[in-house]
Design a protein around this motif. Structure first.
Motif, PDB file in Angstrom:
ATOM      1  N   ILE A  47      38.027  75.138-103.939  1.00  0.00           N
ATOM      2  CA  ILE A  47      38.977  75.571-104.965  1.00  0.00           C
ATOM      3  C   ILE A  47      40.329  75.878-104.339  1.00  0.00           C
ATOM      4  N   ASP A  48      40.324  76.594-103.217  1.00  0.00           N
ATOM      5  CA  ASP A  48      41.572  76.904-102.525  1.00  0.00           C
ATOM      6  C   ASP A  48      42.319  75.634-102.120  1.00  0.00           C
ATOM      7  N   LEU A  49      41.556  74.617-101.714  1.00  0.00           N
ATOM      8  CA  LEU A  49      42.163  73.388-101.183  1.00  0.00           C
ATOM      9  C   LEU A  49      42.588  72.401-102.267  1.00  0.00           C
ATOM     10  N   PHE A  50      42.218  72.650-103.507  1.00  0.00           N
ATOM     11  CA  PHE A  50      42.667  71.793-104.606  1.00  0.00           C
ATOM     12  C   PHE A  50      44.193  71.822-104.675  1.00  0.00           C
ATOM     13  N   ASP A  91      33.771  68.575-112.696  1.00  0.00           N
ATOM     14  CA  ASP A  91      33.539  69.995-112.938  1.00  0.00           C
ATOM     15  C   ASP A  91      34.274  70.857-111.919  1.00  0.00           C
ATOM     16  N   LEU A  92      34.276  70.421-110.652  1.00  0.00           N
ATOM     17  CA  LEU A  92      34.949  71.187-109.608  1.00  0.00           C
ATOM     18  C   LEU A  92      36.459  71.197-109.838  1.00  0.00           C
ATOM     19  N   ALA A  93      37.009  70.092-110.302  1.00  0.00           N
ATOM     20  CA  ALA A  93      38.437  70.048-110.613  1.00  0.00           C
ATOM     21  C   ALA A  93      38.779  71.012-111.745  1.00  0.00           C
ATOM     22  N   ALA A  98      41.055  76.535-113.347  1.00  0.00           N
ATOM     23  CA  ALA A  98      40.870  77.832-113.998  1.00  0.00           C
ATOM     24  C   ALA A  98      40.936  78.990-113.017  1.00  0.00           C
ATOM     25  N   ALA A  99      40.766  78.709-111.714  1.00  0.00           N
ATOM     26  CA  ALA A  99      40.708  79.778-110.718  1.00  0.00           C
ATOM     27  C   ALA A  99      42.097  80.357-110.472  1.00  0.00           C
ATOM     28  N   PRO A 100      42.193  81.675-110.330  1.00  0.00           N
ATOM     29  CA  PRO A 100      43.477  82.276-109.963  1.00  0.00           C
ATOM     30  C   PRO A 100      43.764  82.010-108.499  1.00  0.00           C
ATOM     31  N   ARG A 134      31.319  66.317 -99.166  1.00  0.00           N
ATOM     32  CA  ARG A 134      32.251  65.194 -99.325  1.00  0.00           C
ATOM     33  C   ARG A 134      33.655  65.674 -99.660  1.00  0.00           C
ATOM     34  N   VAL A 135      33.756  66.660-100.552  1.00  0.00           N
ATOM     35  CA  VAL A 135      35.067  67.164-100.958  1.00  0.00           C
ATOM     36  C   VAL A 135      35.800  67.802 -99.779  1.00  0.00           C
ATOM     37  N   LEU A 136      35.105  68.639 -99.021  1.00  0.00           N
ATOM     38  CA  LEU A 136      35.755  69.335 -97.915  1.00  0.00           C
ATOM     39  C   LEU A 136      36.151  68.362 -96.808  1.00  0.00           C
ATOM     40  N   ALA A 137      35.322  67.369 -96.547  1.00  0.00           N
ATOM     41  CA  ALA A 137      35.694  66.366 -95.546  1.00  0.00           C
ATOM     42  C   ALA A 137      36.956  65.627 -95.982  1.00  0.00           C
ATOM     43  N   SER A 138      37.017  65.198 -97.237  1.00  0.00           N
ATOM     44  CA  SER A 138      38.173  64.434 -97.700  1.00  0.00           C
ATOM     45  C   SER A 138      39.430  65.285 -97.751  1.00  0.00           C
TER      46      SER A 138
END
Length: 346
Positions: A47-50, A91-93, A98-100, A134-138
């Motif tokens: 979430i932080d890395l989005f 869903d993660l996106a 929504a995350a502060p 996969r998300v964190l690697a990318s």
């Protein structure tokens, strides 16, 4: 050797290495509890890395309007041409939107949605683990992700078995590389061990107790080139102050610098390449002997290469951001001002 020392020895990692996240766990009562805790922290990191892991989402700044629909569409499109699982990524996106921001809270309906409903997932632990790997690697432009896991001190035989079994689960079911560092295992003997020597350990520097990650959480992860570290309030605060300043043009966050082909590459917090100015923002971990010595070595090498290095503490940046920005502005002005001979000062 503790996890901080090991992580420092491979930062930045060489080409072809996995993205490396460092985790400082507490003893868990069961494998399920350990896995659940780790996955929650990995999800927070994602979430932080989005939106680093979702190309095209840079201009979506919240869940309002068509933001969620756009982010979900981008996630499904990315999954159709990659190894990501589309529904999980979408869903993660949505959860990320929504995350502060780290260190802040939402109020009203958004707080309820993020704090309760958004945390509920329709995917099991295995799908979440594989998706997060996969998300964190990318996010870091790597093909794989690894967790550098600090072995907690004083584990009972039962707690040690739970800890190792949880690490095995993350490796087998999630596809993470899992590396253990710290005190040796006392009872579990099925983990291959090796000795890694790094500079400073012979002097006792590698035996220092690792400081907690900034923000008090158990997980830390490297910076992404081009943006302030999402977990650093100080870096984000300074960037917010610089964003509207025309004099701050040319800045680049978290760049890798290599003095020459045989030198170890280093990562600098903030760089003005043309003016050869580096700004470093130091947390409390920079007071530890090994990190302090590494910082001095980096500073000397940069200075020998013609760079000026300005260092500020997190507290300085957070308590008086304008003063720090003013000092950087004055220094940059001096580097940009021609000398009396008419040449550019470098």
């Amino acid at each position: 050797m503790n996890a901080d020392v090991t992580a420092l020895s491979v930062e930045p990692p060489p080409d072809g290495a996995p993205a490396i996240l460092t985790y400082f766990p507490d003893a868990a009562r069961s494998v399920a509890e350990m896995v659940s805790t780790v996955l929650r922290e990995l999800e927070n990191a994602a979430i932080d890395l989005f939106p680093t892991w979702l190309p095209g989402a840079e201009g979506i700044d919240g869940p309002g309007g068509a933001g969620v629909r756009a982010a979900r569409a981008l996630a499904m499109r990315l999954a159709s041409t990659s190894h990501h699982f589309g529904p999980f990524l979408a869903d993660l996106a949505e959860l990320s939107l929504a995350a502060p921001p780290r260190g802040t809270t939402r109020s009203g309906p958004e707080a309820t949605r993020f704090g309760a409903e958004a945390r509920a997932t329709r995917f099991g632990a295995e799908a979440r683990a594989a998706g997060l790997a996969r998300v964190l690697a990318s996010s870091f432009g790597r093909r794989e992700a690894a967790i550098l896991m600090q072995v907690p001190e004083g584990l009972t035989p039962f707690e040690e078995e739970v800890f190792v079994a949880g690490c095995e689960w993350l490796a087998d079911r999630g596809g993470f590389g899992v590396w253990l560092t710290g005190p040796p295992l006392a009872t579990v003997d099925r983990v291959e061990a090796m000795t890694l020597r790094v500079p400073g350990e012979a002097d006792g520097l590698g035996r220092e107790a690792p400081p907690l990650p900034e923000g008090g959480g158990p997980l830390r992860y490297p910076a992404v080139a081009g943006i302030p570290h999402p977990a650093s309030k100080a870096e984000r605060a300074l960037e917010a102050a610089l964003a509207s300043c025309s004099w701050a043009r040319g800045r680049a966050w978290n760049q890798t610098y290599q003095s020459h082909a045989l030198a170890n590459p280093i990562r600098v917090d903030l760089l003005w390449q043309e003016e050869r100015v580096v700004v470093e923002i130091d947390g409390h971990e920079h007071r530890a002997s090994l990190k302090f010595a590494a910082d001095r070595h980096r500073d000397v090498q940069l200075q020998l290469d013609g760079y000026a290095v300005l260092r500020f503490t997190n507290d300085q940046v957070l308590t008086d951001t304008e003063a720090v920005a003013g000092q950087v502005r004055r220094f940059l002005h001096g580097r940009r001002t021609p000398t009396f001979e008419g040449s550019q000062r470098v």
